[in-house]
Design an enzyme around this catalytic site. Sequence first.
Site, short mmCIF file in Angstrom:
data_model
loop_
_atom_site.label_atom_id
_atom_site.label_comp_id
_atom_site.label_asym_id
_atom_site.label_seq_id
_atom_site.Cartn_x
_atom_site.Cartn_y
_atom_site.Cartn_z
N HIS A 100 62.01 5.78 111.22
CA HIS A 100 62.89 6.56 112.37
C HIS A 100 64.22 4.84 112.80
O HIS A 100 64.11 4.14 112.35
CB HIS A 100 62.91 7.18 113.70
CG HIS A 100 61.98 7.85 114.07
ND1 HIS A 100 60.74 8.21 114.09
CD2 HIS A 100 62.48 9.57 114.09
CE1 HIS A 100 60.37 9.31 114.33
NE2 HIS A 100 61.09 10.08 114.99
N ASP A 103 63.08 2.68 115.63
CA ASP A 103 61.71 2.45 115.65
C ASP A 103 62.14 1.40 114.53
O ASP A 103 60.97 0.89 115.15
CB ASP A 103 60.63 2.95 114.86
CG ASP A 103 60.14 4.79 114.56
OD1 ASP A 103 60.47 4.70 115.33
OD2 ASP A 103 60.09 4.73 113.99
N GLU A 231 61.11 19.51 109.86
CA GLU A 231 60.15 19.43 109.74
C GLU A 231 60.79 20.52 111.14
O GLU A 231 61.10 20.15 112.59
CB GLU A 231 60.29 17.31 110.72
CG GLU A 231 58.56 18.12 110.88
CD GLU A 231 58.27 16.30 111.73
OE1 GLU A 231 58.62 16.11 110.96
OE2 GLU A 231 57.74 16.20 112.22
N HIS A 270 52.35 21.38 114.70
CA HIS A 270 53.79 21.63 114.95
C HIS A 270 53.11 23.30 115.14
O HIS A 270 53.87 24.36 115.08
CB HIS A 270 54.93 21.43 114.50
CG HIS A 270 55.17 20.03 114.75
ND1 HIS A 270 56.52 19.27 114.25
CD2 HIS A 270 54.91 18.93 115.47
CE1 HIS A 270 56.29 18.03 114.38
NE2 HIS A 270 55.33 17.52 115.46
C1 XLS Z 1 58.19 15.24 117.03
C2 XLS Z 1 57.91 14.62 115.59
C3 XLS Z 1 58.31 13.89 114.74
C4 XLS Z 1 58.99 13.47 113.62
C5 XLS Z 1 60.28 12.60 112.70
O1 XLS Z 1 57.01 16.05 117.03
O2 XLS Z 1 56.95 14.68 114.81
O3 XLS Z 1 57.64 13.13 115.02
O4 XLS Z 1 57.98 13.80 112.36
O5 XLS Z 1 61.06 12.82 113.84
NI NI Z 2 56.53 14.93 112.63
NI NI Z 3 55.21 16.40 115.88
#
Ligand code: XLS
Ligand code: NI
Ligand code: NI
Length: 439
Positions: A100, A103, A231, A270
């Site tokens: 990111h 980061d 994502e 997730h």
């Molecule tokens: C959070 C996400 C995050 C994404 C990138 O749960 O996994 O880390 O991969 O923003």
């Molecule tokens: Ni992620």
């Molecule tokens: Ni995650």
Amino acid sequence: MTAFPEISTVQYEGPDSDNPLAFRWYNPDEMIEGKTMKDHMRFSIVYWHTFRGTGSDPFGPGTAVRPWDDGSESVENAQNRARAAFELFEKLQAPFYAFHDRDVAPEGATLSQSHSNLDAVADVLEEEQKRSGVKLLWGTANMFSNPRFMHGAATSCNADVFAYSAAQVKKAMEVTHRLGGENYVFWGGREGYQNLYNTDMKRELDHLGAFFHMAVDYAKQIGFDGQFLIEPKPKEPTKHQYDSDAAACLNFLRAYDLKDHFKLNLETNHATLAGHTMMHEIDYAGSQDALGSIDANTGDMLLGWDTDQFGTDYYLTTQTMYYILKHGGLGSGGVNFDAKVRRESFEPIDLFHSHVGSMDAFAKGLKIAAAIRGDRAIDDFISARYSSWDEGIGAKIEAGHVGLADLESYMLEKGEVTPNVSGRQEMLENLVNRYIDRV
Ligand code: XLS
Ligand code: NI
Ligand code: NI
């Protein structure tokens, strides 16, 4: 200066090795289904957990010991950290990394300061990429940590926050492009709601659609031809996230005419939070031509949140790799370890144990999956199970040649269905065990 002086490059030593810092299964040059393991896996290390994770939790501060990091938010510390990161990527033989914007570089007091901090760290990232040959799998913008994003980013009730987010994504895309990033990810950090009483859902979704169109347009403008990825995640941090699972994302992408521009970055933990298996999410995305990349991690069976643990379970890695192979591989994506060591694993060497073990588990999963596929052990069963669709009435239905009336006459004449055959779930589970034993 070296960040990991006691650790040398992790090597493949084969399944009988007792060396905890050797690969027993990940043999980068080994050919599987006509491709090297390295090219199948495209392993990637995440910057956020591995280099910004401190081990803090709601009950206590960080525990991680990171001698290369002075703990400050200075650009210089960020640059040193980048050099340490590349040392780890190289010693793990990981060909990719992901970050990111916030980061890698500290957020400044103003947007323009944040932009220039990012540029200054990107200089070092670029230098290190050139030196090491490690490449950027994807970049993304953190639009969830700063309090300004409390109501969301592109779905905020505040138009200025939308504008700020657009500016941040523009910059993160430029830096990703500059560093040769092969993908750009959108994880909808706070794109969702806590309560519908205060939310105009339709308006927020329209804004999110417009935001993605702006990103698509801007990529064209700057010549960024990396793959856009969304994502999915169902909850955390908001009660309802708009990108809750693969199917919800695809419905959104189709509704807003974005399907051609996006694929999905599926994350194991997730998937399980959404009540799905990872193989379900991969098979669903793959069936819609939307499998982009994976965030490899795992949850804890007994905990209901995103624990982001390193996956070491052969069933999980076998299933994951099986469905990736089924859908033709990850393309420009990779197996990206969006995973963190536990708070108690506070030493630098734990960053190695965690990655080595999970890389190995995925490599073994790949071998098991390829062995099952090589024998068509599951494929043949499935083909036989659906064989009533290959000819006769099934073929006519699939070809669209019959309607309800035709099917009524067919069934009136036939009277009853041809008997069903067993689904043989238990036999198939045993079969997978046999391949796990054998490889
Ligand atoms: C959070 C996400 C995050 C994404 C990138 O749960 O996994 O880390 O991969 O923003
Ligand atoms: Ni992620
Ligand atoms: Ni995650």
